[in-house]
Design a protein around this motif. Structure first.
Motif, PDB file in Angstrom:
ATOM      1  N   ARG A  38      17.517   7.884 -51.702  1.00 25.74           N
ATOM      2  CA  ARG A  38      18.151   9.226 -51.251  1.00 25.74           C
ATOM      3  C   ARG A  38      17.343  10.186 -50.658  1.00 25.74           C
ATOM      4  N   GLN A  39      18.095  11.252 -50.112  1.00 24.13           N
ATOM      5  CA  GLN A  39      17.297  12.397 -49.507  1.00 24.13           C
ATOM      6  C   GLN A  39      17.044  13.330 -50.169  1.00 24.13           C
ATOM      7  N   TRP A  40      15.778  14.054 -50.109  1.00 20.34           N
ATOM      8  CA  TRP A  40      15.752  15.090 -50.971  1.00 20.34           C
ATOM      9  C   TRP A  40      15.907  16.511 -50.059  1.00 20.34           C
ATOM     10  N   ILE A  41      16.725  17.030 -50.427  1.00 16.62           N
ATOM     11  CA  ILE A  41      17.096  18.303 -49.580  1.00 16.62           C
ATOM     12  C   ILE A  41      16.031  19.369 -49.569  1.00 16.62           C
ATOM     13  N   SER A  42      15.683  19.908 -48.606  1.00 17.45           N
ATOM     14  CA  SER A  42      14.327  20.781 -48.490  1.00 17.45           C
ATOM     15  C   SER A  42      14.636  21.742 -47.541  1.00 17.45           C
ATOM     16  N   ASP A  92      11.891  12.528 -63.495  1.00 18.62           N
ATOM     17  CA  ASP A  92      12.663  13.913 -63.107  1.00 18.62           C
ATOM     18  C   ASP A  92      12.134  14.875 -63.963  1.00 18.62           C
ATOM     19  N   ILE A  93      12.022  16.224 -63.510  1.00 19.32           N
ATOM     20  CA  ILE A  93      11.811  17.317 -64.407  1.00 19.32           C
ATOM     21  C   ILE A  93      13.081  17.880 -64.431  1.00 19.32           C
ATOM     22  N   TYR A  94      13.738  18.156 -65.762  1.00 20.21           N
ATOM     23  CA  TYR A  94      14.874  18.661 -66.149  1.00 20.21           C
ATOM     24  C   TYR A  94      14.770  20.079 -66.866  1.00 20.21           C
ATOM     25  N   SER A  95      15.766  20.789 -66.826  1.00 19.35           N
ATOM     26  CA  SER A  95      16.010  21.887 -67.747  1.00 19.35           C
ATOM     27  C   SER A  95      17.432  22.234 -67.896  1.00 19.35           C
ATOM     28  N   ASP A  96      17.755  22.077 -69.447  1.00 16.71           N
ATOM     29  CA  ASP A  96      19.226  22.322 -69.568  1.00 16.71           C
ATOM     30  C   ASP A  96      20.333  21.407 -68.937  1.00 16.71           C
ATOM     31  N   GLY A  97      19.878  20.270 -68.911  1.00 17.53           N
ATOM     32  CA  GLY A  97      20.581  19.277 -68.387  1.00 17.53           C
ATOM     33  C   GLY A  97      20.828  19.040 -66.665  1.00 17.53           C
ATOM     34  N   LYS A  98      19.826  20.050 -66.238  1.00 13.64           N
ATOM     35  CA  LYS A  98      20.015  20.093 -64.774  1.00 13.64           C
ATOM     36  C   LYS A  98      18.587  19.648 -64.061  1.00 13.64           C
ATOM     37  N   LYS A  99      18.760  19.093 -62.961  1.00 14.99           N
ATOM     38  CA  LYS A  99      17.372  18.674 -62.138  1.00 14.99           C
ATOM     39  C   LYS A  99      16.688  19.887 -61.857  1.00 14.99           C
ATOM     40  N   LEU A 100      15.400  20.007 -62.061  1.00 20.25           N
ATOM     41  CA  LEU A 100      14.487  20.995 -61.642  1.00 20.25           C
ATOM     42  C   LEU A 100      13.526  20.590 -60.477  1.00 20.25           C
ATOM     43  N   VAL A 129      23.030  28.463 -54.548  1.00 17.11           N
ATOM     44  CA  VAL A 129      24.108  27.994 -55.171  1.00 17.11           C
ATOM     45  C   VAL A 129      24.858  27.309 -54.357  1.00 17.11           C
ATOM     46  N   ASN A 130      25.358  25.928 -54.459  1.00 13.08           N
ATOM     47  CA  ASN A 130      26.058  24.995 -53.654  1.00 13.08           C
ATOM     48  C   ASN A 130      25.442  24.511 -52.329  1.00 13.08           C
ATOM     49  N   GLN A 136      24.175  16.591 -57.509  1.00 17.30           N
ATOM     50  CA  GLN A 136      24.117  16.382 -59.080  1.00 17.30           C
ATOM     51  C   GLN A 136      23.901  18.044 -59.299  1.00 17.30           C
ATOM     52  N   ALA A 137      23.996  18.232 -60.595  1.00 18.66           N
ATOM     53  CA  ALA A 137      23.389  19.415 -61.348  1.00 18.66           C
ATOM     54  C   ALA A 137      22.100  19.675 -60.945  1.00 18.66           C
ATOM     55  N   TYR A 138      21.843  20.913 -60.535  1.00 17.77           N
ATOM     56  CA  TYR A 138      20.410  21.141 -60.206  1.00 17.77           C
ATOM     57  C   TYR A 138      20.270  22.651 -60.690  1.00 17.77           C
TER      58      TYR A 138
END
Length: 236
Positions: A38-42, A92-100, A129-130, A136-138
């Motif tokens: 996958r690509q890591w959007i940066s 993965d590093i996560y917080s509240d079900g979202k990828k950090l 946002v968006n 995925q949720a981030y």
């Protein structure tokens, strides 16, 4: 200021005998790498994108390194008083079900039996946002810890202060030194998930990780299977 990928940059330098401890950070990546191709959007100037190189006597010394690096990232965030973060197997590093954030380790084996690892770390600080391309949720640290002032260079320094020693001593300590701490940050344990392994989709409830860092998945019939790799998504 701008690069295709910090991991790719250091992977190329592995062939030129670059030594352990070489580090590359970038303001922007045009072809940042995530897991499984996958690509890591940066986006430019928003987050932390960085990699470092370490050489090992053999590839078996790297088993579980990504889990130990994850522990190191959480330790750094806790230094800033950020406690509402966890780890999602495998890296993965996560917080509240979202990828950090995320960790990507790429390994090159050499003819003499030694191996080189490039450890990439991406951490979201200020993501709009968006963002186009993220499916995925981030989340980002601005949302996770709105009252904490974070300077990127300071966070980068703290990450290097934590992650370089973990990597340098990993062949002596191994994963066992980090297992209990990793388990305390596990945000998948006892969750119903779907595990994607190749073309397979497997449903089950996560029962943590074993002593080798493998995911333990309890199937509907009560049996527990272990997996060395795969992609996990939370089941509805």
């Amino acid at each position: 200021p701008r690069i295709d990928s910090t991991n790719s940059y250091l992977m190329a330098r592995v062939q030129n005998d670059a030594p352990s401890g070489c580090v590359c950070f970038a303001e922007e990546q045009t072809a940042g790498k995530g897991r499984r191709g996958r690509q890591w959007i940066s986006p430019q100037g928003k987050n932390i994108y960085g990699s470092f190189l370490w050489r090992f006597d053999n590839a078996t010394q790297l088993n579980g390194l990504s889990l130990a690096v994850g522990v190191g990232v959480i330790r750094v965030l806790q230094q800033y008083g950020i406690s509402n973060v966890g780890l999602k197997w495998p890296n993965d590093i996560y917080s509240d079900g979202k990828k950090l954030g995320g960790i990507l380790i790429e390994v090159t084996s050499h003819n003499d039996g030694s191996a080189s690892a490039v450890v990439g770390v991406g951490l979201n600080l200020h993501l709009p946002v968006n963002v186009e391309g993220i499916t995925q949720a981030y989340t980002d640290l601005k949302q996770v810890a709105p009252h904490v002032t974070l300077q990127r260079n300071h966070v980068i320094a703290q990450l290097l202060n934590a992650l370089l020693p973990i990597t340098a001593t990993f062949k002596q300590h191994g994963l066992n030194a980090y297992l209990d701490e990793w388990r305390s940050y596990d945000c998948l344990v006892d969750k119903q998930v779907t595990l994607f392994v190749g073309s397979q989709q497997l449903q089950g409830r996560v029962q943590g990780i074993d002593e080798n860092g493998l995911l333990r998945l309890q199937r509907e019939d009560g049996t527990i299977q272990t997996f060395a790799s795969g992609e996990v998504s939370f089941s509805a």
